[in-house]
Design a protein around this motif. Structure first.
Motif, PDB file in Angstrom:
ATOM      1  N   LEU A 190      27.697 132.566  40.960  1.00 52.20           N
ATOM      2  CA  LEU A 190      27.305 131.840  42.170  1.00 52.20           C
ATOM      3  C   LEU A 190      28.196 132.168  43.358  1.00 52.20           C
ATOM      4  CD1 LEU A 190      26.381 128.374  40.655  1.00 52.20           C
ATOM      5  CD2 LEU A 190      24.824 130.154  41.499  1.00 52.20           C
ATOM      6  N   ALA A 191      29.384 132.689  43.102  1.00 47.84           N
ATOM      7  CA  ALA A 191      30.262 133.097  44.201  1.00 47.84           C
ATOM      8  C   ALA A 191      29.637 134.251  44.983  1.00 47.84           C
ATOM      9  CB  ALA A 191      31.635 133.488  43.662  1.00 47.84           C
ATOM     10  N   LYS A 192      28.759 135.009  44.349  1.00 51.34           N
ATOM     11  CA  LYS A 192      28.085 136.123  45.020  1.00 51.34           C
ATOM     12  C   LYS A 192      26.935 135.640  45.891  1.00 51.34           C
ATOM     13  CE  LYS A 192      29.315 139.146  41.251  1.00 51.34           C
ATOM     14  NZ  LYS A 192      28.896 139.636  39.966  1.00 51.34           N
ATOM     15  N   SER A 193      26.138 134.713  45.362  1.00 50.00           N
ATOM     16  CA  SER A 193      24.997 134.158  46.107  1.00 50.00           C
ATOM     17  C   SER A 193      24.352 133.054  45.275  1.00 50.00           C
ATOM     18  CB  SER A 193      23.967 135.247  46.415  1.00 50.00           C
ATOM     19  OG  SER A 193      23.360 135.702  45.219  1.00 50.00           O
ATOM     20  N   PRO A 194      23.590 132.181  45.921  1.00 48.87           N
ATOM     21  CA  PRO A 194      22.847 131.168  45.157  1.00 48.87           C
ATOM     22  C   PRO A 194      21.869 131.845  44.197  1.00 48.87           C
ATOM     23  CG  PRO A 194      22.846 130.641  47.497  1.00 48.87           C
ATOM     24  CD  PRO A 194      23.410 132.028  47.358  1.00 48.87           C
ATOM     25  N   ALA A 195      21.472 131.122  43.153  1.00 49.41           N
ATOM     26  CA  ALA A 195      20.561 131.691  42.161  1.00 49.41           C
ATOM     27  C   ALA A 195      19.679 130.595  41.580  1.00 49.41           C
ATOM     28  CB  ALA A 195      21.347 132.366  41.045  1.00 49.41           C
ATOM     29  N   VAL A 196      18.512 131.001  41.130  1.00 48.81           N
ATOM     30  CA  VAL A 196      17.636 130.059  40.436  1.00 48.81           C
ATOM     31  C   VAL A 196      18.129 129.932  39.002  1.00 48.81           C
ATOM     32  CG1 VAL A 196      15.643 130.485  41.916  1.00 48.81           C
ATOM     33  CG2 VAL A 196      15.957 131.845  39.857  1.00 48.81           C
ATOM     34  N   VAL A 197      17.804 128.810  38.375  1.00 53.18           N
ATOM     35  CA  VAL A 197      18.323 128.507  37.040  1.00 53.18           C
ATOM     36  C   VAL A 197      17.932 129.577  36.031  1.00 53.18           C
ATOM     37  CG1 VAL A 197      18.206 126.865  35.126  1.00 53.18           C
ATOM     38  CG2 VAL A 197      18.470 126.031  37.463  1.00 53.18           C
ATOM     39  N   SER A 198      16.710 130.065  36.095  1.00 55.76           N
ATOM     40  CA  SER A 198      16.285 131.087  35.121  1.00 55.76           C
ATOM     41  C   SER A 198      17.126 132.364  35.260  1.00 55.76           C
ATOM     42  CB  SER A 198      14.802 131.406  35.295  1.00 55.76           C
ATOM     43  OG  SER A 198      14.540 131.862  36.606  1.00 55.76           O
ATOM     44  N   GLU A 199      17.513 132.700  36.483  1.00 59.95           N
ATOM     45  CA  GLU A 199      18.373 133.868  36.705  1.00 59.95           C
ATOM     46  C   GLU A 199      19.768 133.624  36.135  1.00 59.95           C
ATOM     47  OE1 GLU A 199      20.402 136.162  40.478  1.00 59.95           O
ATOM     48  OE2 GLU A 199      18.511 135.110  40.803  1.00 59.95           O
ATOM     49  N   LEU A 200      20.274 132.404  36.306  1.00 65.49           N
ATOM     50  CA  LEU A 200      21.593 132.070  35.761  1.00 65.49           C
ATOM     51  C   LEU A 200      21.584 132.080  34.235  1.00 65.49           C
ATOM     52  CD1 LEU A 200      22.642 129.130  38.098  1.00 65.49           C
ATOM     53  CD2 LEU A 200      23.612 131.425  38.047  1.00 65.49           C
ATOM     54  N   ALA A 201      20.456 131.710  33.649  1.00 62.10           N
ATOM     55  CA  ALA A 201      20.362 131.619  32.190  1.00 62.10           C
ATOM     56  C   ALA A 201      20.245 132.983  31.526  1.00 62.10           C
ATOM     57  CB  ALA A 201      19.165 130.757  31.809  1.00 62.10           C
ATOM     58  N   ALA A 202      19.763 133.977  32.253  1.00 61.13           N
ATOM     59  CA  ALA A 202      19.456 135.286  31.669  1.00 61.13           C
ATOM     60  C   ALA A 202      20.594 135.914  30.860  1.00 61.13           C
ATOM     61  CB  ALA A 202      18.978 136.237  32.756  1.00 61.13           C
ATOM     62  N   PRO A 203      21.846 135.923  31.346  1.00 63.45           N
ATOM     63  CA  PRO A 203      22.900 136.607  30.577  1.00 63.45           C
ATOM     64  C   PRO A 203      23.377 135.858  29.330  1.00 63.45           C
ATOM     65  CG  PRO A 203      23.633 136.147  32.840  1.00 63.45           C
ATOM     66  CD  PRO A 203      22.317 135.514  32.651  1.00 63.45           C
ATOM     67  N   PHE A 204      22.937 134.628  29.143  1.00 62.87           N
ATOM     68  CA  PHE A 204      23.447 133.807  28.043  1.00 62.87           C
ATOM     69  C   PHE A 204      22.409 133.662  26.938  1.00 62.87           C
ATOM     70  CE2 PHE A 204      25.388 132.245  32.000  1.00 62.87           C
ATOM     71  CZ  PHE A 204      26.694 132.604  31.745  1.00 62.87           C
ATOM     72  N   SER A 205      22.871 133.662  25.712  1.00 64.68           N
ATOM     73  CA  SER A 205      21.967 133.457  24.579  1.00 64.68           C
ATOM     74  C   SER A 205      21.988 131.983  24.194  1.00 64.68           C
ATOM     75  CB  SER A 205      22.382 134.344  23.405  1.00 64.68           C
ATOM     76  OG  SER A 205      23.714 134.031  23.034  1.00 64.68           O
ATOM     77  N   MET A 206      21.426 131.177  25.079  1.00 66.39           N
ATOM     78  CA  MET A 206      21.352 129.738  24.823  1.00 66.39           C
ATOM     79  C   MET A 206      20.043 129.213  25.380  1.00 66.39           C
ATOM     80  SD  MET A 206      23.952 127.996  27.626  1.00 66.39           S
ATOM     81  CE  MET A 206      25.371 128.886  27.088  1.00 66.39           C
ATOM     82  N   ALA A 207      19.637 128.085  24.886  1.00 70.55           N
ATOM     83  CA  ALA A 207      18.413 127.453  25.371  1.00 70.55           C
ATOM     84  C   ALA A 207      18.636 126.931  26.794  1.00 70.55           C
ATOM     85  CB  ALA A 207      18.012 126.322  24.444  1.00 70.55           C
ATOM     86  N   LEU A 208      17.565 126.884  27.565  1.00 69.63           N
ATOM     87  CA  LEU A 208      17.646 126.419  28.943  1.00 69.63           C
ATOM     88  C   LEU A 208      18.242 125.012  29.051  1.00 69.63           C
ATOM     89  CD1 LEU A 208      17.116 127.435  31.769  1.00 69.63           C
ATOM     90  CD2 LEU A 208      14.820 126.489  31.613  1.00 69.63           C
ATOM     91  N   PRO A 209      17.888 124.066  28.156  1.00 73.53           N
ATOM     92  CA  PRO A 209      18.527 122.745  28.246  1.00 73.53           C
ATOM     93  C   PRO A 209      20.049 122.786  28.096  1.00 73.53           C
ATOM     94  CG  PRO A 209      16.554 122.597  26.914  1.00 73.53           C
ATOM     95  CD  PRO A 209      16.805 124.071  27.172  1.00 73.53           C
ATOM     96  N   SER A 210      20.543 123.723  27.294  1.00 72.06           N
ATOM     97  CA  SER A 210      21.999 123.854  27.137  1.00 72.06           C
ATOM     98  C   SER A 210      22.643 124.320  28.436  1.00 72.06           C
ATOM     99  CB  SER A 210      22.333 124.838  26.016  1.00 72.06           C
ATOM    100  OG  SER A 210      21.845 124.362  24.787  1.00 72.06           O
ATOM    101  N   LEU A 211      22.002 125.292  29.111  1.00 76.78           N
ATOM    102  CA  LEU A 211      22.531 125.750  30.392  1.00 76.78           C
ATOM    103  C   LEU A 211      22.476 124.622  31.419  1.00 76.78           C
ATOM    104  CD1 LEU A 211      23.708 128.127  32.031  1.00 76.78           C
ATOM    105  CD2 LEU A 211      21.394 128.438  32.903  1.00 76.78           C
TER     106      LEU A 211
END
Length: 112
Positions: free
Chosen positions: A27-48
């Protein structure tokens, strides 16, 4: 103990988790949508979303929902409390060396 210790504790607790640190770095680079933030992680969306809630409760991020899309941003000045605390932990010798460097730069600005 400084007046801002509750805010500092919340920020340190939030940043103690590597996933949350990675989100803040992104987020220090720019705002992001939640799905974009979740992409690099192997976790369910509710966990993120739980991680984002911790960051939001600590005052590090804000989010806005437009329709079904939630955009998350790093709150300006959110890390100032951490910077302030770290600055207070510096030793007097470090502060003197910094002041000496500034003083010397005034006399020889070409070498800075």
């Amino acid at each position: 103990m400084p007046k801002y210790h509750d805010e500092l504790d919340a920020v340190l607790r939030a940043l103690a988790d590597p996933t949350r640190r990675a989100v803040v770095e992104r987020l220090a680079k720019s705002p992001a949508v939640v799905s974009e933030l979740a992409a690099p992680f192997s976790m369910a969306l509710p966990s993120l979303m739980q991680h984002l809630r911790v960051l939001e409760d600590a005052g590090l991020v804000t989010s806005q929902k437009h329709g079904r899309v939630r955009t998350v941003s790093l709150r300006p000045g959110a890390l100032d409390v951490l910077h302030l605390w770290l600055d207070e932990q510096r030793t007097p010798a470090e502060r003197q060396a910094d002041r000496l460097g500034i003083h010397l730069a005034r006399f020889n600005p070409k070498e800075t």
